[in-house]
Design an enzyme around this catalytic site. Structure first.
Site, PDB file in Angstrom:
ATOM      1  N   ASP A  72     -69.073  55.357  22.801  1.00 18.28           N
ATOM      2  CA  ASP A  72     -68.426  54.078  23.095  1.00 18.28           C
ATOM      3  C   ASP A  72     -69.203  52.916  22.471  1.00 18.28           C
ATOM      4  O   ASP A  72     -70.431  52.985  22.315  1.00 18.28           O
ATOM      5  CB  ASP A  72     -68.342  53.854  24.601  1.00 18.28           C
ATOM      6  CG  ASP A  72     -67.085  54.449  25.209  1.00 18.28           C
ATOM      7  OD1 ASP A  72     -66.067  54.525  24.513  1.00 18.28           O
ATOM      8  OD2 ASP A  72     -67.136  54.835  26.391  1.00 18.28           O
ATOM      9  N   ARG A 129     -62.810  55.181  16.380  1.00 20.27           N
ATOM     10  CA  ARG A 129     -61.929  54.467  17.313  1.00 20.27           C
ATOM     11  C   ARG A 129     -62.047  52.970  17.044  1.00 20.27           C
ATOM     12  O   ARG A 129     -63.131  52.386  17.131  1.00 20.27           O
ATOM     13  CB  ARG A 129     -62.337  54.761  18.757  1.00 20.27           C
ATOM     14  CG  ARG A 129     -61.552  53.930  19.792  1.00 20.27           C
ATOM     15  CD  ARG A 129     -62.224  53.959  21.155  1.00 20.27           C
ATOM     16  NE  ARG A 129     -62.214  55.295  21.731  1.00 20.27           N
ATOM     17  CZ  ARG A 129     -63.136  55.746  22.579  1.00 20.27           C
ATOM     18  NH1 ARG A 129     -64.158  54.979  22.925  1.00 20.27           N
ATOM     19  NH2 ARG A 129     -63.059  56.974  23.068  1.00 20.27           N
TER      20      ARG A 129
END
Length: 306
Positions: free
Chosen positions: A132, A182
């Site tokens: 992340d 992402r």
């Protein structure tokens, strides 16, 4: 201003207790957080997989301040990956990991070793890991960790935030064969020197980064609920002649479930970002800060499935 308020609220223990005790708030939390335990999140993962979705599990364990907390987070991921394997939920279900939760602010080497252990467990389970994104001060260290992990675990994914001015360059570096990236807008309060100040500039950056990723050799993961950006991503995928297995859309659990179903029915790969754990409050506040319009989205989502 709303963004700053929500980010400040994320650190308020008093407000967290107030939100948790309110009946309406409990309903919102249940809608957007898959549960507090592994048992709960695995049940939701099974339901989503049965509906044709893929999933990324995120154990909500930020604000790690001790080695013991970092070890506990690592062990939680190792345990849930073992259960995913035993339940035959891989490769449809992967995991997302915040390096801060693995001890990055305590010792970067420690966080790397913990991330490596999680990647090894994911590989053994038949799935993978995405790192992340967090605030800009951690970006260089996170990308260095990514490079190290990819030597042995090349499918390890990276998350990049379009609101950071540097992200176009990072996209060019990472748009390589086999590279999973992402792309999201970003959910952290950043100074104007490193981040675009306006929503319009962030959207423009998102599209520029999307073009880089879609035209490259990697695997773009388009993380947005914005209808206009989703439509642009669909167009870019057609323009660059990408098949449905060469990119994916990622949406948060509980947000626009009908759009998730529409995208999946249209042949797109859709991955639902599925948070769980005790530390749900900071996650929810960051989602509101990411785009203040999400206040309305979350409010409507309690009574609507669109």
């Amino acid at each position: 201003m709303l963004r700053s308020l929500f980010l400040a609220a994320a650190g308020s223990a008093r407000l967290e207790r107030l939100v948790e005790s309110a009946p309406v708030s409990r309903g919102i939390v249940q809608r957007f957080v898959a549960g507090r335990s592994a048992d709960e999140v695995l049940r939701v993962s099974r339901d989503l997989a049965d509906d044709g979705m893929t999933v990324s599990l995120d154990h909500l364990g930020g604000d790690t301040r001790t080695v013991e907390q970092a070890v506990a987070t690592r062990d939680e991921y190792l345990a849930v990956l073992g259960r995913l394997r035993d339940l035959a939920l891989t490769p449809a279900v992967e995991v997302s990991v915040k390096l801060s939760a693995l001890g990055q602010s305590i010792d970067e080497k420690l966080a790397y070793e913990h991330a490596r252990a999680v990647c090894a467990a994911a590989a053994e389970a038949g799935t993978t890991v995405t790192l992340d994104a967090e605030d800009h001060s951690t970006t260089d260290a996170t990308l260095e960790t990514l490079a190290g992990l990819r030597k042995d675990f090349p499918s390890t994914g990276a998350a990049l935030q379009a609101h950071l001015r540097r992200t176009e360059g990072d996209c060019r570096e990472l748009a390589t064969a086999g590279s999973r990236v992402r792309l999201c807008k970003g959910a952290y309060s950043e100074p104007e020197s490193v981040a675009f100040p306006s929503a319009l500039d962030v959207d423009k950056s998102f599209v520029r980064c999307l073009n880089i990723l879609m035209s490259g050799e990697g695997y773009p993961m388009v993380a947005t609920h914005d209808p206009r950006l989703i439509a642009i991503a669909e167009d870019r995928a057609r323009w660059f002649d990408r098949s449905s297995g060469e990119y994916e859309f990622q949406l948060l659990y509980g947000v626009r479930p009908e759009e998730q179903a529409r995208l999946a029915a249209s042949g797109h790969t859709v991955r639902v970002y599925l948070p769980y754990g005790e530390q749900w409050y900071g996650y929810l506040m960051r989602r509101l800060a990411e785009r203040p319009a999400n206040v309305g989205v979350l409010a409507r989502a309690v009574t609507s499935k669109k």
